[in-house]
Design an enzyme around this catalytic site. Structure first.
Site, PDB file in Angstrom:
ATOM      1  N   PRO A  88     -47.049  -7.525 -42.060  1.00  0.00           N
ATOM      2  CA  PRO A  88     -46.569  -7.855 -40.702  1.00  0.00           C
ATOM      3  C   PRO A  88     -47.699  -7.756 -39.669  1.00  0.00           C
ATOM      4  CG  PRO A  88     -45.105  -6.286 -41.774  1.00  0.00           C
ATOM      5  CD  PRO A  88     -46.317  -6.395 -42.641  1.00  0.00           C
ATOM      6  N   GLU A 115     -44.861   1.654 -47.746  1.00  0.00           N
ATOM      7  CA  GLU A 115     -45.390   1.611 -46.366  1.00  0.00           C
ATOM      8  C   GLU A 115     -46.634   0.740 -46.284  1.00  0.00           C
ATOM      9  OE1 GLU A 115     -42.230   3.165 -45.734  1.00  0.00           O
ATOM     10  OE2 GLU A 115     -43.506   2.799 -43.966  1.00  0.00           O
ATOM     11  N   ARG A 153     -47.558 -27.644 -51.424  1.00  0.00           N
ATOM     12  CA  ARG A 153     -47.064 -29.005 -51.163  1.00  0.00           C
ATOM     13  C   ARG A 153     -48.081 -29.857 -50.425  1.00  0.00           C
ATOM     14  NH1 ARG A 153     -45.130 -29.868 -46.336  1.00  0.00           N
ATOM     15  NH2 ARG A 153     -43.507 -31.355 -46.896  1.00  0.00           N
ATOM     16  N   ASP A 168     -44.566 -34.450 -41.475  1.00  0.00           N
ATOM     17  CA  ASP A 168     -43.829 -33.183 -41.467  1.00  0.00           C
ATOM     18  C   ASP A 168     -43.671 -32.677 -40.046  1.00  0.00           C
ATOM     19  OD1 ASP A 168     -45.219 -31.431 -44.327  1.00  0.00           O
ATOM     20  OD2 ASP A 168     -43.526 -32.790 -44.068  1.00  0.00           O
TER      21      ASP A 168
HETATM   22  C1  4FV Z   1     -44.511  -9.012 -44.500  1.00  0.00           C
HETATM   23  C2  4FV Z   1     -44.315  -9.916 -43.448  1.00  0.00           C
HETATM   24  C3  4FV Z   1     -43.766  -7.759 -44.717  1.00  0.00           C
HETATM   25  C4  4FV Z   1     -44.103  -4.538 -45.009  1.00  0.00           C
HETATM   26  C5  4FV Z   1     -43.907  -3.266 -45.757  1.00  0.00           C
HETATM   27  C6  4FV Z   1     -43.952  -5.103 -47.290  1.00  0.00           C
HETATM   28  C7  4FV Z   1     -43.623  -5.613 -45.923  1.00  0.00           C
HETATM   29  C8  4FV Z   1     -43.848  -3.626 -47.212  1.00  0.00           C
HETATM   30  N1  4FV Z   1     -45.512  -9.462 -45.258  1.00  0.00           N
HETATM   31  N2  4FV Z   1     -45.204 -10.933 -43.618  1.00  0.00           N
HETATM   32  N3  4FV Z   1     -43.408  -9.861 -42.448  1.00  0.00           N
HETATM   33  N4  4FV Z   1     -44.272  -6.906 -45.660  1.00  0.00           N
HETATM   34  O1  4FV Z   1     -42.764  -7.494 -44.048  1.00  0.00           O
HETATM   35  O2  4FV Z   1     -45.918 -10.636 -44.699  1.00  0.00           O
HETATM   36  O3  4FV Z   1     -44.959  -3.065 -47.855  1.00  0.00           O
END
Ligand code: 4FV
Length: 246
Positions: A88, A115, A153, A168
């Site tokens: 994230p 985590e 794609r 697209d």
């Molecule tokens: C995520 C996202 C995501 C966070 C904690 C995996 C999680 C756990 N990855 N974009 N949004 N990852 O939420 O890519 O480890």
């Protein structure tokens, strides 16, 4: 393109990569996907891959050693590989990034769990961090599938001849125009006549106008970024005056 996926849940990838367009692309050898369990690179007898966070706090953190060995292994025969960590905290994923990644020959995709990973993984082994959205998943696997689907794609030969990524959504920064197919009349709702006119100039003008209308209503932020022609501006002006823009 070759894609190495490093994950603690390899089984999650089997069905999505067997179906439909991606499945065919893999069969045709247009994309090679290798799925590897990070746990296989844990040297301790219990194959531990996570541990409690230094400084306390809830949850577990993925250990640096198994991940570092897995990445070194995946890179072993090709040092030009580009290593991505889905998180994230990464750069928001979009069509532009999908196009950028589609030009690479070898991607290594690290899927986090718990985590997340020890910070030294990011400092020492990750070329790019990418997020698919501002929400928290249970793991990076689904994010990896989303990213790999969007990139695949765009690879030559993956989309059949009847399909093209050219018009697209987001390719020309506008949302896509409305699509219709048979029946012409569904519960009294009919397909716009222009689409049956055979007049391709009128059809593409209608489609451009509807793409502009939809984008101006739903994603004005995209409109601000789009390269618009003077004709587009005219259409938009008409749309804003509630006319049909022509
Ligand atoms: C995520 C996202 C995501 C966070 C904690 C995996 C999680 C756990 N990855 N974009 N949004 N990852 O939420 O890519 O480890």
């Amino acid at each position: 393109m070759k894609v190495d996926i490093l994950t603690l849940f390899p089984n999650m990838f089997f069905s999505p990569f067997q179906e439909s367009i991606l499945g065919k692309a893999i069969q045709k050898g247009l994309i090679e996907i290798r799925i590897t369990n990070i746990r296989d690179f844990s040297l301790d007898k219990h194959q531990v891959v996570d541990d409690t966070p230094y400084g306390g706090g809830q949850g577990m953190v993925m250990k640096v050693e198994p991940i570092s060995r897995a990445i070194e292994w995946a890179r072993s025969e090709d040092s030009s590989a580009w290593t991505i960590y889905l998180t994230p905290q990464g750069r928001p994923f979009d069509q532009e990034k999908a196009r950028d990644l589609s030009s690479r020959s070898h991607l290594i995709v690290l899927c986090g769990r718990y985590e997340g990973v020890d910070e030294r993984v990011r400092e020492m082994f990750i070329d790019e961090e990418i997020s698919i959205g501002d929400y928290v998943l249970t793991g990076g696997e689904l994010a990896a599938m989303v990213m790999i689907d969007a990139v695949s794609r765009l690879l030559p030969g993956v989309l059949g001849s009847d399909q093209s990524a050219e018009d697209d959504s987001f390719t020309n920064a506008l949302l896509e125009y409305p699509q219709y197919t048979r029946p012409f009349d569904f519960m009294g709702r009919c397909v716009p006549e222009v689409l049956l006119s055979g007049n391709h100039a009128a059809i593409s003008l209608w489609r451009r106008k509807e793409a502009l209308r939809r984008t101006s209503v739903r994603r004005p932020d995209l409109l601000a970024k789009a390269k618009l022609t003077r004709k587009d501006e005219e259409l938009l002006e008409g749309i804003r005056q509630g006319g049909d823009g022509i």
